[in-house]
Design a protein around this motif. Sequence first.
Motif, PDB file in Angstrom:
ATOM      1  N   ASN A 169       0.832  -1.213   0.000  1.00  0.00           N
ATOM      2  CA  ASN A 169       0.000   0.000   0.000  1.00  0.00           C
ATOM      3  C   ASN A 169       0.865   1.260   0.000  1.00  0.00           C
ATOM      4  O   ASN A 169       0.621   2.201  -0.751  1.00  0.00           O
ATOM      5  CB  ASN A 169      -0.897   0.027   1.242  1.00  0.00           C
ATOM      6  CG  ASN A 169      -2.197  -0.706   0.989  1.00  0.00           C
ATOM      7  OD1 ASN A 169      -2.652  -0.803  -0.150  1.00  0.00           O
ATOM      8  ND2 ASN A 169      -2.809  -1.236   2.046  1.00  0.00           N
ATOM      9  N   ASN A 203       1.413   3.976  -3.038  1.00  0.00           N
ATOM     10  CA  ASN A 203       1.156   5.410  -2.813  1.00  0.00           C
ATOM     11  C   ASN A 203       2.332   6.255  -3.296  1.00  0.00           C
ATOM     12  O   ASN A 203       2.152   7.264  -3.964  1.00  0.00           O
ATOM     13  CB  ASN A 203       0.935   5.687  -1.332  1.00  0.00           C
ATOM     14  CG  ASN A 203      -0.500   5.400  -0.912  1.00  0.00           C
ATOM     15  OD1 ASN A 203      -1.360   5.235  -1.765  1.00  0.00           O
ATOM     16  ND2 ASN A 203      -0.727   5.343   0.389  1.00  0.00           N
ATOM     17  N   LYS A 221      -6.975  11.184  -5.265  1.00  0.00           N
ATOM     18  CA  LYS A 221      -6.871  10.617  -6.618  1.00  0.00           C
ATOM     19  C   LYS A 221      -8.236  10.629  -7.313  1.00  0.00           C
ATOM     20  O   LYS A 221      -9.273  10.643  -6.634  1.00  0.00           O
ATOM     21  CB  LYS A 221      -6.320   9.204  -6.532  1.00  0.00           C
ATOM     22  CG  LYS A 221      -4.875   9.220  -6.016  1.00  0.00           C
ATOM     23  CD  LYS A 221      -4.369   7.880  -5.610  1.00  0.00           C
ATOM     24  CE  LYS A 221      -3.060   8.065  -4.827  1.00  0.00           C
ATOM     25  NZ  LYS A 221      -2.596   6.829  -4.221  1.00  0.00           N
ATOM     26  N   GLY A 227      -6.256   2.692   1.520  1.00  0.00           N
ATOM     27  CA  GLY A 227      -4.910   2.124   1.666  1.00  0.00           C
ATOM     28  C   GLY A 227      -4.290   2.396   3.026  1.00  0.00           C
ATOM     29  O   GLY A 227      -3.956   1.474   3.788  1.00  0.00           O
TER      30      GLY A 227
HETATM   31 MG   LIG Z   1      -3.164   4.090  -1.602  1.00  0.00          MG
END
Ligand SMILES: [Mg+2]
Length: 557
Positions: A412, A416, A507, A516
Amino acid sequence: MGIKQRLLRSMSLGPITGLRARIVLLMALLTTLMVVLFGFVVIRLLEHHLIQQKRAQGRSILLAMQAHFDLWEDVREHSAGRTTLPPLTMFVQEMAYNLELSSLVIVDEKQNVIGHSRSALLGFVLSEPELARAIQERKLLHRTIGAETDKPEMLFYGPLYQRGKILGGVRFSLPLDDLYAALAGTRRILMLYALMDALVIVLFGSLFLWWALVRPVEAMSAATERMVAGDYRVSLRHRGEDEIGRLSRALHKLATTLQDRDAVNRRQLEKLAKTNLELQQAHDQLLHSDRLAYVGRMAAGVAHEVGNPLGAIYGYLEILHDAESGRESSEIIRRLETEISRIDKIMKELLDFSRLRDEKPDQVDLLRAAGEAVELMRGQRGLDKVRVTIEPAAAPPTVELNSQQFKQTLLNILLNAADAMNGQGAIRIDAERRAFDKSELMEARLPGAPPEEAVPFTDLQARGIVFSDGIGPGPGAPTVHFSITDDGPGMAPEVLGQIFQPFFTTKPPGKGTGLGLAVCHRLVSALGGIIRVESRPGVGTRVTLIYPAVETDGEHE
Ligand SMILES: [Mg+2]
Ligand SMILES: Nc1ncnc2c1ncn2[C@@H]1O[C@H](COP(=O)(O)OP(=O)(O)O)[C@@H](O)[C@H]1O
């Protein structure tokens, strides 16, 4: 400061209110007064002495006159009848000229003028009482006339006699202007001397005062002003044993004492601020975990309720797909499948979040697990241009956890970073064992931290730092700090403050779920750990997972 500048500074008197200026002026005044008094006495003495000298001169002149007069009488007696008075007048004129007398008069017993430096007065009676007294008492008398004019002189009266018998008297005057000129000259010299004295006192006195008094006093007053402003780092260098030196040392001691106390106060304040911060965080954490628990329960319900029908729809779509293959509608069915699979992915993540599948924990070397995860990740979507380096650790960073869950957490975070860097950049992974110190986590590590004057130490978020909630390890407990650092764009404080919230994402829809870091947070907290994220726009982001370490032999207490 150069010697020249110092001299220039010491010469300038400054405002008349200055200590040095006042002392120097007083000194100059006193010296001048002293010299003037002294001069007055000297002038008096000199005047007395000069007048004595004039008197002695007058006496010798009288003696000389007597001798001449005797001589003249002799001549007159010897040539009685033939000689008349004019020769005496001639003798008088000669005498006045030779002895530089202003005037000369000779009288007989009755004070009739028988000889005069100005012949016109012959035959007159010179009835001056001093002359009568001088003849009567047979002694030399004198007095000064015209002292105020420019032609002062001293008048002398004296008797003239022959063989004990008084014949008459004489009056003559000596000019005094030479005496007065001498006195005036002396007075001028004394005045000049007084002036020079005052000047020397002002110059050297002011220099000495500056060195001995003004400079140390100025240094002390500057130091005091700095201390008043709160700066106790003063150094006073005056080392003398005098009052100034003692005062200077006392001030220095005061400054060091204040400095020590200030340091103690500062440390205590800092401690207080940190404690306060921890309290605040504990409060936030309570609120947050409450919210998380709620979201978790809701997510579990939603996943369960939506998940089952979703499975059914997925199955029907597959059947349809097989039946319609080759037709136009098969493309629509394919797209439907993609959308459904996306919903399915969210559902799975939600489930991850809501219930931590209780898989068996193991003693895992985090760096080794990270190596495996990175190996797995290579070649995945847009990750090919990201350079991941894993730094070796001094001691194996071993933690008791489920390696599958750890890899999910790491993935995760890596995804990112890759997203933030647009699939291009460098990621550094390192791990180390350290005793837990929460206040240490509050210190900024990334370059470019704002100074304390700009942002207070306690405003963690503004300084680019956030922690996950959870109680975390106890103070001094052995922990593993596992960090993932990227050199991406970093986050603004507003974004940083929300990253652990479920569904928070920056996002576009379809790209991020916002789950996440929330999942990472839950996984780490479940193990009694903490996530710390430090991020600075334009510098990068460092995510640190802090787990309780598996105790090695050296750490048993
Ligand atoms: Mg993420
Ligand atoms: N390494 C990083 N650099 C910059 N921003 C990041 C980084 N990691 C996380 N973020 C920010 O935190 C947000 C939340 O992340 P996350 O919880 O993983 O959700 P998602 O990735 O689905 O958006 C991201 O949308 C992003 O704005």
